[in-house]
Motif scaffolding. Structure first.
Motif, PDB file in Angstrom:
ATOM      1  N   GLU A 266       0.833  -1.208   0.000  1.00 51.39           N
ATOM      2  CA  GLU A 266       0.000   0.000   0.000  1.00 51.39           C
ATOM      3  C   GLU A 266       0.866   1.257   0.000  1.00 51.39           C
ATOM      4  OE1 GLU A 266      -2.342   2.056   3.570  1.00 51.39           O
ATOM      5  OE2 GLU A 266      -3.345   0.207   2.896  1.00 51.39           O
ATOM      6  N   GLY A 267       1.915   1.249   0.813  1.00 52.72           N
ATOM      7  CA  GLY A 267       2.799   2.407   0.890  1.00 52.72           C
ATOM      8  C   GLY A 267       3.512   2.688  -0.426  1.00 52.72           C
ATOM      9  N   ILE A 268       3.896   1.626  -1.106  1.00 51.81           N
ATOM     10  CA  ILE A 268       4.557   1.787  -2.406  1.00 51.81           C
ATOM     11  C   ILE A 268       3.590   2.384  -3.420  1.00 51.81           C
ATOM     12  CG2 ILE A 268       5.572   0.547  -4.360  1.00 51.81           C
ATOM     13  CD1 ILE A 268       7.423   0.861  -1.943  1.00 51.81           C
ATOM     14  N   ARG A 269       2.381   1.882  -3.456  1.00 50.17           N
ATOM     15  CA  ARG A 269       1.386   2.412  -4.408  1.00 50.17           C
ATOM     16  C   ARG A 269       1.109   3.888  -4.137  1.00 50.17           C
ATOM     17  NH1 ARG A 269      -0.881  -1.658  -7.393  1.00 50.17           N
ATOM     18  NH2 ARG A 269      -0.861  -3.771  -6.502  1.00 50.17           N
ATOM     19  N   GLU A 270       1.031   4.275  -2.876  1.00 53.02           N
ATOM     20  CA  GLU A 270       0.784   5.678  -2.531  1.00 53.02           C
ATOM     21  C   GLU A 270       1.931   6.572  -3.006  1.00 53.02           C
ATOM     22  OE1 GLU A 270      -1.783   4.788   1.588  1.00 53.02           O
ATOM     23  OE2 GLU A 270       0.315   5.452   1.682  1.00 53.02           O
ATOM     24  N   LEU A 271       3.156   6.118  -2.788  1.00 53.48           N
ATOM     25  CA  LEU A 271       4.308   6.910  -3.203  1.00 53.48           C
ATOM     26  C   LEU A 271       4.363   7.050  -4.721  1.00 53.48           C
ATOM     27  CD1 LEU A 271       6.936   8.393  -2.591  1.00 53.48           C
ATOM     28  CD2 LEU A 271       8.107   6.174  -2.531  1.00 53.48           C
ATOM     29  N   ILE A 272       4.110   5.974  -5.430  1.00 49.62           N
ATOM     30  CA  ILE A 272       4.120   6.009  -6.895  1.00 49.62           C
ATOM     31  C   ILE A 272       3.088   7.012  -7.413  1.00 49.62           C
ATOM     32  CG2 ILE A 272       3.540   4.662  -8.957  1.00 49.62           C
ATOM     33  CD1 ILE A 272       4.811   2.233  -7.503  1.00 49.62           C
ATOM     34  N   PHE A 273       1.912   7.023  -6.799  1.00 51.33           N
ATOM     35  CA  PHE A 273       0.860   7.976  -7.201  1.00 51.33           C
ATOM     36  C   PHE A 273       1.304   9.415  -6.914  1.00 51.33           C
ATOM     37  CE2 PHE A 273      -2.824  10.610  -6.225  1.00 51.33           C
ATOM     38  CZ  PHE A 273      -3.598  10.435  -7.367  1.00 51.33           C
ATOM     39  N   ASP A 274       1.885   9.630  -5.737  1.00 50.21           N
ATOM     40  CA  ASP A 274       2.251  10.986  -5.326  1.00 50.21           C
ATOM     41  C   ASP A 274       3.327  11.600  -6.226  1.00 50.21           C
ATOM     42  OD1 ASP A 274       0.434  10.819  -3.277  1.00 50.21           O
ATOM     43  OD2 ASP A 274       1.931  10.451  -1.701  1.00 50.21           O
ATOM     44  N   ILE A 275       4.210  10.785  -6.779  1.00 43.98           N
ATOM     45  CA  ILE A 275       5.295  11.327  -7.615  1.00 43.98           C
ATOM     46  C   ILE A 275       4.960  11.284  -9.106  1.00 43.98           C
ATOM     47  CG2 ILE A 275       7.072  10.827  -5.896  1.00 43.98           C
ATOM     48  CD1 ILE A 275       7.865   8.377  -7.563  1.00 43.98           C
ATOM     49  N   GLY A 276       3.726  10.910  -9.430  1.00 44.56           N
ATOM     50  CA  GLY A 276       3.261  11.013 -10.806  1.00 44.56           C
ATOM     51  C   GLY A 276       3.652   9.877 -11.729  1.00 44.56           C
ATOM     52  N   LEU A 277       3.924   8.700 -11.169  1.00 46.13           N
ATOM     53  CA  LEU A 277       4.321   7.563 -12.008  1.00 46.13           C
ATOM     54  C   LEU A 277       3.285   6.438 -12.015  1.00 46.13           C
ATOM     55  CD1 LEU A 277       8.145   7.181 -11.252  1.00 46.13           C
ATOM     56  CD2 LEU A 277       7.030   8.430 -13.105  1.00 46.13           C
ATOM     57  N   ALA A 278       2.062   6.760 -11.647  1.00 49.46           N
ATOM     58  CA  ALA A 278       1.025   5.727 -11.555  1.00 49.46           C
ATOM     59  C   ALA A 278       0.426   5.427 -12.922  1.00 49.46           C
ATOM     60  CB  ALA A 278      -0.068   6.158 -10.577  1.00 49.46           C
ATOM     61  N   LYS A 279       1.186   4.725 -13.745  1.00 50.03           N
ATOM     62  CA  LYS A 279       0.652   4.263 -15.023  1.00 50.03           C
ATOM     63  C   LYS A 279       1.142   2.852 -15.273  1.00 50.03           C
ATOM     64  CE  LYS A 279       4.283   6.284 -17.980  1.00 50.03           C
ATOM     65  NZ  LYS A 279       4.524   7.182 -19.142  1.00 50.03           N
ATOM     66  N   GLY A 280       0.373   2.125 -16.089  1.00 52.89           N
ATOM     67  CA  GLY A 280       0.710   0.734 -16.341  1.00 52.89           C
ATOM     68  C   GLY A 280       1.611   0.560 -17.545  1.00 52.89           C
ATOM     69  N   LEU A 281       2.044  -0.676 -17.741  1.00 56.74           N
ATOM     70  CA  LEU A 281       2.913  -0.968 -18.878  1.00 56.74           C
ATOM     71  C   LEU A 281       2.191  -0.757 -20.205  1.00 56.74           C
ATOM     72  CD1 LEU A 281       4.631  -4.234 -17.579  1.00 56.74           C
ATOM     73  CD2 LEU A 281       5.640  -1.947 -17.729  1.00 56.74           C
ATOM     74  N   GLY A 282       0.867  -0.937 -20.204  1.00 56.13           N
ATOM     75  CA  GLY A 282       0.097  -0.686 -21.418  1.00 56.13           C
ATOM     76  C   GLY A 282       0.183   0.762 -21.844  1.00 56.13           C
ATOM     77  N   ASP A 283       0.210   1.678 -20.863  1.00 53.58           N
ATOM     78  CA  ASP A 283       0.360   3.104 -21.164  1.00 53.58           C
ATOM     79  C   ASP A 283       1.725   3.408 -21.771  1.00 53.58           C
ATOM     80  OD1 ASP A 283      -2.178   3.720 -20.067  1.00 53.58           O
ATOM     81  OD2 ASP A 283      -1.318   3.694 -18.056  1.00 53.58           O
ATOM     82  N   MET A 284       2.692   2.560 -21.498  1.00 53.49           N
ATOM     83  CA  MET A 284       4.039   2.745 -22.045  1.00 53.49           C
ATOM     84  C   MET A 284       4.187   2.124 -23.427  1.00 53.49           C
ATOM     85  SD  MET A 284       6.332   1.916 -18.660  1.00 53.49           S
ATOM     86  CE  MET A 284       5.784   2.482 -17.043  1.00 53.49           C
ATOM     87  N   GLY A 285       3.177   1.375 -23.852  1.00 53.32           N
ATOM     88  CA  GLY A 285       3.230   0.793 -25.182  1.00 53.32           C
ATOM     89  C   GLY A 285       3.381  -0.715 -25.234  1.00 53.32           C
ATOM     90  N   LEU A 286       3.387  -1.377 -24.069  1.00 51.71           N
ATOM     91  CA  LEU A 286       3.505  -2.833 -24.073  1.00 51.71           C
ATOM     92  C   LEU A 286       2.202  -3.473 -24.547  1.00 51.71           C
ATOM     93  CD1 LEU A 286       5.443  -5.187 -23.304  1.00 51.71           C
ATOM     94  CD2 LEU A 286       4.196  -5.313 -21.138  1.00 51.71           C
ATOM     95  N   LYS A 287       2.298  -4.443 -25.430  1.00 48.83           N
ATOM     96  CA  LYS A 287       1.138  -5.143 -25.955  1.00 48.83           C
ATOM     97  C   LYS A 287       1.067  -6.549 -25.363  1.00 48.83           C
ATOM     98  CE  LYS A 287       1.130  -2.668 -30.392  1.00 48.83           C
ATOM     99  NZ  LYS A 287       2.147  -1.680 -29.988  1.00 48.83           N
ATOM    100  N   LYS A 288      -0.151  -7.067 -25.264  1.00 50.05           N
ATOM    101  CA  LYS A 288      -0.328  -8.391 -24.673  1.00 50.05           C
ATOM    102  C   LYS A 288       0.456  -9.456 -25.431  1.00 50.05           C
ATOM    103  CE  LYS A 288      -4.883  -7.650 -22.563  1.00 50.05           C
ATOM    104  NZ  LYS A 288      -6.305  -8.077 -22.529  1.00 50.05           N
ATOM    105  N   GLU A 289       0.543  -9.287 -26.736  1.00 41.70           N
ATOM    106  CA  GLU A 289       1.252 -10.304 -27.524  1.00 41.70           C
ATOM    107  C   GLU A 289       2.769 -10.291 -27.276  1.00 41.70           C
ATOM    108  OE1 GLU A 289      -0.104  -7.022 -30.512  1.00 41.70           O
ATOM    109  OE2 GLU A 289      -0.873  -8.022 -28.700  1.00 41.70           O
ATOM    110  N   ASP A 290       3.276  -9.213 -26.648  1.00 38.79           N
ATOM    111  CA  ASP A 290       4.702  -9.160 -26.313  1.00 38.79           C
ATOM    112  C   ASP A 290       5.036  -9.979 -25.071  1.00 38.79           C
ATOM    113  OD1 ASP A 290       5.210  -7.290 -28.387  1.00 38.79           O
ATOM    114  OD2 ASP A 290       4.662  -5.621 -27.071  1.00 38.79           O
ATOM    115  N   ILE A 291       4.039 -10.216 -24.239  1.00 36.92           N
ATOM    116  CA  ILE A 291       4.286 -10.749 -22.893  1.00 36.92           C
ATOM    117  C   ILE A 291       4.889 -12.150 -22.875  1.00 36.92           C
ATOM    118  CG2 ILE A 291       3.111 -11.493 -20.771  1.00 36.92           C
ATOM    119  CD1 ILE A 291       1.397  -8.963 -20.982  1.00 36.92           C
ATOM    120  N   PRO A 292       4.434 -13.105 -23.677  1.00 38.28           N
ATOM    121  CA  PRO A 292       5.029 -14.456 -23.600  1.00 38.28           C
ATOM    122  C   PRO A 292       6.539 -14.470 -23.815  1.00 38.28           C
ATOM    123  CG  PRO A 292       2.957 -14.551 -24.787  1.00 38.28           C
ATOM    124  CD  PRO A 292       3.258 -13.097 -24.575  1.00 38.28           C
TER     125      PRO A 292
END
Length: 382
Positions: free
Chosen positions: A324-350
């Motif tokens: 919980e503390g890690i998630r709060e810090l990530i949100f507070d510093i403006g980095l709360a986005k997922g890998l999909g927002d960075m351009g990762l596609k599901k087909e890349d994952i395997p």
């Protein structure tokens, strides 16, 4: 009795310590130094200052700065060619993780030959490296004190982990003044890298009492200073504390190694060329959730280091407060986005998951992970 090695370079720390670069290079026996940096550090004027102090000490220098965010194999090859042609006898990095890792890899290839892939993994370096002096310009990578060099293999689109005590620099000069020219986004991303180093080294299977001291202190310092360092880039108290956090986290992970978060981010970095710290922010909470059953007491202590009240809490609840503390810090510093927002596609994952299973950092993760389990973590982090 368990006997463990604990390796660090000589460390010179403090505001204005960049002025020691000339005298330090002379002590290493240098007469002409090969400086590795990047365009942003050059533009901020730090390389010019380094050159002033080197010249004042009677040293000549050659500068190589053709680098990108995630250091690539072809950049190392070009740097090695220039180093060998230059007649230099020592290597200096002025910059963040990219210049430092390239400097180490240049030192490696210049003295050991072959291809970078020959050294992927642990302890494959045979011949001594030239003297190395590192001046970090960010608070995150910790490369100035580590036995790691992380380089993108552009053909395989992944980051190679080269791990050897030969890669520990001779001298690290940590001047917090260099941090003030970095913008808030970079401060946030590099700070998350330092935090991830602290957390992963604390729960590592190779952790020792010596690494624990440094890992826990790094977590405390990041929790207490990163928000302010991001909000006010001229706050030198926050910058200095983040420089200490990065340094102590670097000492911890260099000796205890890392875990699944880095095994995974190395693959993302190689594919997407995003900042390493942002990928850490997207993946770390999900890896912590996965690892939680294997290290409840350690996660509870991490929650305490993050400033959470864990008194009279169960080990499981205390451990969940860490996530919980890690998630709060990530949100507070403006980095709360997922890998999909960075351009990762599901087909890349395997493929990324198969690569992650072979990453050296996964060996010391507190819970073993199959490719299928890594896939699930990647999906959760999208």
């Amino acid at each position: 009795m368990n006997i463990s090695k604990f390796v660090t370079p000589e460390i010179i720390f403090g505001l204005g310590s960049l002025s020691q670069i000339g005298e330090s290079a002379v002590r290493l026996g240098a007469s002409k130094v090969f400086i590795v940096s990047d365009d942003d550090v050059m533009a901020a004027g730090w390389v010019d200052k380094a050159l002033h102090y080197l010249n004042a000490a009677g040293l000549k220098a050659v500068v190589y700065s053709s680098l990108t965010t995630n250091p690539k194999d072809f950049e190392v090859i070009e740097g090695t060619r220039r180093y060998l042609e230059s007649g230099c006898d020592a290597i200096v990095a002025v910059g963040g993780g990219s210049p430092t890792d390239v400097a180490k890899a240049v030192a490696l290839l210049a003295t050991n030959g072959g291809q970078l892939r020959d050294y992927e993994g642990i302890n494959k370096i045979i011949h001594p490296l030239p003297p190395m002096l590192i001046v970090p310009s960010t608070a995150g990578a910790g490369s100035e004190v580590s036995q790691f060099a992380i380089i993108v293999d552009t053909e395989r689109k992944l980051k190679m982990s080269i791990i050897s005590k030969s890669l520990v620099p001779d001298i690290a000069i940590v001047d917090p003044d260099l941090l003030r020219t970095k913008d808030a986004k970079l401060a946030a991303a590099t700070g998350m890298d330092a935090l991830t180093h602290g957390i992963e080294s604390y729960v590592s299977l190779a952790a020792t009492p010596l690494t624990d001291i440094h890992a826990c202190k790094a977590i405390q310092l990041v929790a207490g200073n990163l928000r302010q360092a991001v909000n006010n880039r001229q706050d030198m108290e926050a910058n200095t504390n983040m420089a200490i956090a990065s340094l102590t986290a670097g000492i911890a992970f260099s000796n205890a190694i890392l875990g699944a978060t880095h095994a995974m981010t190395h693959q993302v970095d190689g594919l997407l060329d995003e900042h390493h710290g942002e990928a850490n922010a997207a993946i770390l909470p999900h890896v912590m959730e996965f690892n939680l059953p294997s290290c409840l007491e350690r996660f509870k202590h991490i929650a305490w280091a993050l400033g959470k009240n864990v008194r009279d809490t169960s080990p499981e609840h205390g451990a969940r407060l860490a996530v919980e503390g890690i998630r709060e810090l990530i949100f507070d510093i403006g980095l709360a986005k997922g890998l999909g927002d960075m351009g990762l596609k599901k087909e890349d994952i395997p493929q990324l998951s198969r690569n992650a299973v072979n990453d050296a950092c996964l060996v010391t993760n507190p819970r073993s992970a199959t490719a299928a389990e890594i896939e699930r973590i990647f999906h959760n982090a999208l």
